[in-house]
Scaffold this motif. Sequence first.
Motif, PDB file in Angstrom:
ATOM      1  N   SER A  57       7.303  12.366  11.314  1.00  0.00           N
ATOM      2  CA  SER A  57       5.949  11.923  10.943  1.00  0.00           C
ATOM      3  C   SER A  57       5.184  11.402  12.158  1.00  0.00           C
ATOM      4  O   SER A  57       3.995  11.702  12.327  1.00  0.00           O
ATOM      5  CB  SER A  57       6.047  10.827   9.872  1.00  0.00           C
ATOM      6  OG  SER A  57       6.735  11.290   8.733  1.00  0.00           O
ATOM      7  N   ARG A 405      -4.879  12.098   7.090  1.00  0.00           N
ATOM      8  CA  ARG A 405      -5.025  13.414   6.437  1.00  0.00           C
ATOM      9  C   ARG A 405      -6.105  13.352   5.356  1.00  0.00           C
ATOM     10  O   ARG A 405      -6.843  14.324   5.145  1.00  0.00           O
ATOM     11  CB  ARG A 405      -3.697  13.834   5.807  1.00  0.00           C
ATOM     12  CG  ARG A 405      -2.642  14.310   6.781  1.00  0.00           C
ATOM     13  CD  ARG A 405      -2.900  15.736   7.272  1.00  0.00           C
ATOM     14  NE  ARG A 405      -1.765  16.225   8.032  1.00  0.00           N
ATOM     15  CZ  ARG A 405      -0.905  17.143   7.598  1.00  0.00           C
ATOM     16  NH1 ARG A 405      -1.061  17.692   6.404  1.00  0.00           N
ATOM     17  NH2 ARG A 405       0.085  17.538   8.361  1.00  0.00           N
ATOM     18  N   THR A 417       3.021  17.317  10.647  1.00  0.00           N
ATOM     19  CA  THR A 417       4.304  16.858  10.124  1.00  0.00           C
ATOM     20  C   THR A 417       4.964  17.933   9.275  1.00  0.00           C
ATOM     21  O   THR A 417       4.365  18.451   8.326  1.00  0.00           O
ATOM     22  CB  THR A 417       4.100  15.580   9.285  1.00  0.00           C
ATOM     23  OG1 THR A 417       3.552  14.575  10.117  1.00  0.00           O
ATOM     24  CG2 THR A 417       5.405  15.095   8.696  1.00  0.00           C
ATOM     25  N   TYR A 420       5.095  18.096   5.176  1.00  0.00           N
ATOM     26  CA  TYR A 420       4.141  17.098   4.685  1.00  0.00           C
ATOM     27  C   TYR A 420       3.735  17.476   3.263  1.00  0.00           C
ATOM     28  O   TYR A 420       3.509  18.661   2.987  1.00  0.00           O
ATOM     29  CB  TYR A 420       2.904  17.061   5.602  1.00  0.00           C
ATOM     30  CG  TYR A 420       1.825  16.129   5.091  1.00  0.00           C
ATOM     31  CD1 TYR A 420       1.802  14.798   5.486  1.00  0.00           C
ATOM     32  CD2 TYR A 420       0.853  16.576   4.200  1.00  0.00           C
ATOM     33  CE1 TYR A 420       0.828  13.935   5.007  1.00  0.00           C
ATOM     34  CE2 TYR A 420      -0.122  15.721   3.712  1.00  0.00           C
ATOM     35  CZ  TYR A 420      -0.133  14.409   4.122  1.00  0.00           C
ATOM     36  OH  TYR A 420      -1.095  13.546   3.642  1.00  0.00           O
ATOM     37  N   PRO A 421       3.590  16.542   2.318  1.00  0.00           N
ATOM     38  CA  PRO A 421       3.743  15.086   2.436  1.00  0.00           C
ATOM     39  C   PRO A 421       5.152  14.584   2.082  1.00  0.00           C
ATOM     40  O   PRO A 421       5.375  13.390   1.968  1.00  0.00           O
ATOM     41  CB  PRO A 421       2.734  14.570   1.417  1.00  0.00           C
ATOM     42  CG  PRO A 421       2.795  15.595   0.302  1.00  0.00           C
ATOM     43  CD  PRO A 421       3.045  16.923   0.987  1.00  0.00           C
TER      44      PRO A 421
END
Length: 468
Positions: A57, A405, A417, A420-421
């Motif tokens: 992250s 984001r 990342t 993600y999420p």
Amino acid sequence: MEKKLKLWDATMIVMGSMIGSGIFIVSSDIMRNLGSGYWLIVVWLLTALMTIAAAISYGELSAMFPKAGGQYTYITEIFGKMMGFLYGWGLFTVIQTGTIAAVAVAFGKFTAYLIPSLNDATPLFQSGSFKITWIQILAIAIILLLSFINTRGVQSGKMLQNIFTSSKIIALLGLIALGFILVEHSQLMSNFQFGWEAFQNFGTEINGHKESASWLPISGTTVLGGIAAAMVGSVFSSVAWENVTFVSGEIENPRKNVVRAMIIGTTSVMILYLLVNLVYLNTLTRDEIAFAANDRVAVASAEKIFGNAGTIIMAVLVMISTFGCVNGIILAGARVFQTMAKDGLFLKAAIKNNRFNVPANSLWMQGIWASLLCLSGQYGDLLDMISFVIVLFYMLTVFGVIYLRIKKPNLERGYKTWLYPITPAIYLIIGISFCVLLFIYKPQYTWPGLGLILIGLPVYLLINKKSS
């Protein structure tokens, strides 16, 4: 800043800063809290999942803000100067300097294995429970020596970091291999025979050493409290990887190499940690792990592998490990305090680079405060309290990825990342669970550390008032 650090150098900073003395000690406390080989491995797996998820992250933020200051810069850019200052305040007062002090003293204590007169020597000064020992003086000497070496340019610090980190990785790999090859009687199956039933055994203090009492089966919420308490050690043994973000301004192609270093470094270290714990489980019984003398489970394991020479071999390995760890943390931390000074949130003298183009004043300020913490003897208590706060700041930073984001979806992101999420969510779920459980079951680990950070609020308001 000159770009003198390559991907290899950055990875060595990640791994060297993570591997200090914790992995050689904290598994004793984990075993006392949970009493089963399964749960020992589960705690390290949870910590590995947290650490790697956070590193992945952070990569997105490191690509967006590829400059010196790292996590301090990310928090400041996303949540404002006050939150950035509170992080920097915690970093200077305890997180960075307390870690330097604790690891340097660990270097001194393991040196005393090779030079017993260090342990036996009369304290230089004693008043009641406060005393100044030769081990503390050695720790301070190491801090000041490494601070001086790092004032001679990033090349000097980089060379030391690469040598000592490579050495301890090779030594750990050797320990892992020999921990399965040379041991005649494996304890692995007996340590896993307890299955998923958890036990606690805090033992009793006899002549300053913990001795086994009786193992008590635990279940339900007590297990959750045991996991949270056990993770204090494993989490603290797995932090400091973000130090590489502090020196982003001196890394070649930081938008790519910082995230690569974090992911490669954290994954490699966590695999090493898991394998080392399997060696403990293979060489030692449950009681031998839980009640190793002074929690030095690695020394007990090395004695099973190498016989009487094991103590010396392990002492040398920990000395190499802690020396490299202190160097990496010293090298990186000073860059944060310099960045804070440029923002008007730290002493102005920290801004200036010396003729070797490094923040010498910042290095000395960090080194002197860490030395004072060594003398105080309180760094261990402070670090127990601050593990909770470190995770809070990790969570805040990881949440920053999600926040940006949503709020600023069009910002340029050189790296996004992975998964993600899901990835940041994994960290936040485990992190929140860890913090809530500590609040409920081990408040002594939470309120004092939180209070220490909140003391920074009036300091920030005073600084702001003077600058306005």
